[in-house]
Design a protein around this motif. Structure first.
Motif, PDB file in Angstrom:
ATOM      1  N   ALA A   7      54.082  51.402  75.428  1.00  0.00           N
ATOM      2  CA  ALA A   7      55.023  51.145  76.523  1.00  0.00           C
ATOM      3  C   ALA A   7      54.410  51.460  77.879  1.00  0.00           C
ATOM      4  O   ALA A   7      54.561  50.684  78.833  1.00  0.00           O
ATOM      5  CB  ALA A   7      56.298  51.962  76.320  1.00  0.00           C
ATOM      6  N   TRP A   8      53.683  52.582  77.998  1.00  0.00           N
ATOM      7  CA  TRP A   8      53.072  52.927  79.282  1.00  0.00           C
ATOM      8  C   TRP A   8      51.927  51.977  79.628  1.00  0.00           C
ATOM      9  O   TRP A   8      51.746  51.623  80.798  1.00  0.00           O
ATOM     10  CB  TRP A   8      52.602  54.378  79.294  1.00  0.00           C
ATOM     11  N   ALA A   9      51.166  51.547  78.617  1.00  0.00           N
ATOM     12  CA  ALA A   9      50.098  50.573  78.864  1.00  0.00           C
ATOM     13  C   ALA A   9      50.692  49.246  79.331  1.00  0.00           C
ATOM     14  O   ALA A   9      50.198  48.629  80.279  1.00  0.00           O
ATOM     15  CB  ALA A   9      49.260  50.377  77.609  1.00  0.00           C
ATOM     16  N   ALA A  10      51.774  48.827  78.664  1.00  0.00           N
ATOM     17  CA  ALA A  10      52.422  47.570  79.046  1.00  0.00           C
ATOM     18  C   ALA A  10      53.006  47.672  80.459  1.00  0.00           C
ATOM     19  O   ALA A  10      52.882  46.737  81.254  1.00  0.00           O
ATOM     20  CB  ALA A  10      53.512  47.217  78.041  1.00  0.00           C
ATOM     21  N   LEU A  11      53.640  48.803  80.773  1.00  0.00           N
ATOM     22  CA  LEU A  11      54.214  48.979  82.108  1.00  0.00           C
ATOM     23  C   LEU A  11      53.118  48.938  83.175  1.00  0.00           C
ATOM     24  O   LEU A  11      53.282  48.309  84.225  1.00  0.00           O
ATOM     25  CB  LEU A  11      54.994  50.292  82.197  1.00  0.00           C
ATOM     26  N   LEU A  13      50.210  47.397  83.017  1.00  0.00           N
ATOM     27  CA  LEU A  13      49.750  46.009  83.144  1.00  0.00           C
ATOM     28  C   LEU A  13      50.768  45.149  83.886  1.00  0.00           C
ATOM     29  O   LEU A  13      50.395  44.302  84.708  1.00  0.00           O
ATOM     30  CB  LEU A  13      49.442  45.426  81.769  1.00  0.00           C
ATOM     31  N   ILE A  14      52.043  45.345  83.602  1.00  0.00           N
ATOM     32  CA  ILE A  14      53.093  44.580  84.295  1.00  0.00           C
ATOM     33  C   ILE A  14      53.089  44.897  85.785  1.00  0.00           C
ATOM     34  O   ILE A  14      53.216  43.999  86.625  1.00  0.00           O
ATOM     35  CB  ILE A  14      54.468  44.863  83.661  1.00  0.00           C
ATOM     36  N   LEU A  15      52.936  46.166  86.137  1.00  0.00           N
ATOM     37  CA  LEU A  15      52.912  46.539  87.558  1.00  0.00           C
ATOM     38  C   LEU A  15      51.687  45.971  88.262  1.00  0.00           C
ATOM     39  O   LEU A  15      51.777  45.498  89.404  1.00  0.00           O
ATOM     40  CB  LEU A  15      52.972  48.062  87.701  1.00  0.00           C
ATOM     41  N   GLY A  24      51.005  43.646  98.402  1.00  0.00           N
ATOM     42  CA  GLY A  24      51.557  44.484  99.446  1.00  0.00           C
ATOM     43  C   GLY A  24      51.173  45.927  99.210  1.00  0.00           C
ATOM     44  O   GLY A  24      51.559  46.809  99.952  1.00  0.00           O
ATOM     45  N   ALA A  25      50.433  46.190  98.148  1.00  0.00           N
ATOM     46  CA  ALA A  25      49.885  47.494  97.795  1.00  0.00           C
ATOM     47  C   ALA A  25      50.943  48.498  97.397  1.00  0.00           C
ATOM     48  O   ALA A  25      50.708  49.686  97.424  1.00  0.00           O
ATOM     49  CB  ALA A  25      49.023  48.045  98.920  1.00  0.00           C
ATOM     50  N   PHE A  26      52.136  48.053  97.023  1.00  0.00           N
ATOM     51  CA  PHE A  26      53.143  49.002  96.562  1.00  0.00           C
ATOM     52  C   PHE A  26      53.106  49.125  95.042  1.00  0.00           C
ATOM     53  O   PHE A  26      53.046  50.225  94.505  1.00  0.00           O
ATOM     54  CB  PHE A  26      54.532  48.566  97.030  1.00  0.00           C
ATOM     55  N   MET A  27      53.139  48.007  94.344  1.00  0.00           N
ATOM     56  CA  MET A  27      53.118  48.028  92.884  1.00  0.00           C
ATOM     57  C   MET A  27      51.798  48.562  92.354  1.00  0.00           C
ATOM     58  O   MET A  27      51.741  49.109  91.258  1.00  0.00           O
ATOM     59  CB  MET A  27      53.354  46.623  92.321  1.00  0.00           C
ATOM     60  N   LEU A  28      50.740  48.403  93.139  1.00  0.00           N
ATOM     61  CA  LEU A  28      49.434  48.901  92.734  1.00  0.00           C
ATOM     62  C   LEU A  28      49.488  50.399  92.472  1.00  0.00           C
ATOM     63  O   LEU A  28      48.983  50.882  91.458  1.00  0.00           O
ATOM     64  CB  LEU A  28      48.413  48.591  93.833  1.00  0.00           C
ATOM     65  N   ALA A  34      51.506  54.750  86.320  1.00  0.00           N
ATOM     66  CA  ALA A  34      51.768  54.393  84.918  1.00  0.00           C
ATOM     67  C   ALA A  34      50.499  54.527  84.078  1.00  0.00           C
ATOM     68  O   ALA A  34      50.549  54.966  82.921  1.00  0.00           O
ATOM     69  CB  ALA A  34      52.322  52.972  84.827  1.00  0.00           C
ATOM     70  N   THR A  35      49.348  54.185  84.654  1.00  0.00           N
ATOM     71  CA  THR A  35      48.080  54.326  83.937  1.00  0.00           C
ATOM     72  C   THR A  35      47.772  55.793  83.667  1.00  0.00           C
ATOM     73  O   THR A  35      47.312  56.151  82.570  1.00  0.00           O
ATOM     74  CB  THR A  35      46.935  53.686  84.753  1.00  0.00           C
ATOM     75  N   ALA A  36      48.043  56.654  84.635  1.00  0.00           N
ATOM     76  CA  ALA A  36      47.805  58.086  84.443  1.00  0.00           C
ATOM     77  C   ALA A  36      48.696  58.640  83.331  1.00  0.00           C
ATOM     78  O   ALA A  36      48.245  59.428  82.493  1.00  0.00           O
ATOM     79  CB  ALA A  36      48.047  58.840  85.750  1.00  0.00           C
ATOM     80  N   VAL A  37      49.956  58.220  83.301  1.00  0.00           N
ATOM     81  CA  VAL A  37      50.862  58.681  82.243  1.00  0.00           C
ATOM     82  C   VAL A  37      50.402  58.110  80.897  1.00  0.00           C
ATOM     83  O   VAL A  37      50.423  58.809  79.875  1.00  0.00           O
ATOM     84  CB  VAL A  37      52.321  58.297  82.551  1.00  0.00           C
ATOM     85  N   PHE A  38      49.978  56.859  80.890  1.00  0.00           N
ATOM     86  CA  PHE A  38      49.454  56.249  79.661  1.00  0.00           C
ATOM     87  C   PHE A  38      48.290  57.066  79.107  1.00  0.00           C
ATOM     88  O   PHE A  38      48.248  57.387  77.914  1.00  0.00           O
ATOM     89  CB  PHE A  38      49.011  54.808  79.938  1.00  0.00           C
ATOM     90  N   LEU A  39      47.339  57.428  79.966  1.00  0.00           N
ATOM     91  CA  LEU A  39      46.185  58.211  79.514  1.00  0.00           C
ATOM     92  C   LEU A  39      46.602  59.594  79.020  1.00  0.00           C
ATOM     93  O   LEU A  39      46.084  60.085  78.008  1.00  0.00           O
ATOM     94  CB  LEU A  39      45.160  58.331  80.635  1.00  0.00           C
TER      95      LEU A  39
END
Length: 143
Positions: A7-11, A13-15, A24-28, A34-39
């Motif tokens: 779920a965190w990996a998918a989130l 990637l979606i972001l 606009g550099a917000f979702m980035l 999300a990547t940090a939580v995934f790891l």
């Protein structure tokens, strides 16, 4: 594979994909959180879901603040800040009245455009200084 890791990996990637569709550099920065939580979830199994969500919220907030303070403040400043605000760019110019100001209304010609102006009653041909703007209407005073 565990569902929370997926779920965190998918989130993430979606972001990142959302950032490419609407830059606009917000979702980035949310994607980085999300990547940090995934790891963290991948390396340390057993983190409760509430702690994962809380970590995502905190990391999102921190990463956006880092962006706002560090990266956004270092953007180059424009040498023409009023470029797309034409009326603001006209403030301070002195131009002759094309049409006399009667009842507070008149016209000036700037380059190839005519502008409606407001100010004290003045005859045509008198130089006026543009002191402000209200939408597409200029405010003038005698120069």
């Amino acid at each position: 594979m565990r569902w929370d890791v997926f779920a965190w990996a998918a989130l993430a990637l979606i972001l990142f994909a959302a950032e490419t569709l609407a830059p606009g550099a917000f979702m980035l920065w949310l994607g980085f959180a999300a990547t940090a939580v995934f790891l963290a979830v991948w390396v340390l199994p057993g983190i409760p879901l509430l702690a994962q969500v809380a970590a995502f919220v905190v990391l999102s907030f921190v990463s956006i603040q880092v962006y706002r303070r560090w990266f956004r403040g270092r953007e180059p400043q424009s040498d023409r800040p009023a470029l797309n605000r034409r009326t603001a760019a006209l403030v301070g110019q002195v131009v002759p009245l094309h049409t006399a100001i009667v009842n507070g209304r008149g016209r000036v010609q700037i380059a190839d455009a005519y502008w409606d102006v407001s100010g004290p009653e003045l005859p045509a041909g008198v130089p006026v200084r543009i002191v402000g703007a209200e939408g597409m209407h200029l405010l003038v005073e005698p120069a």
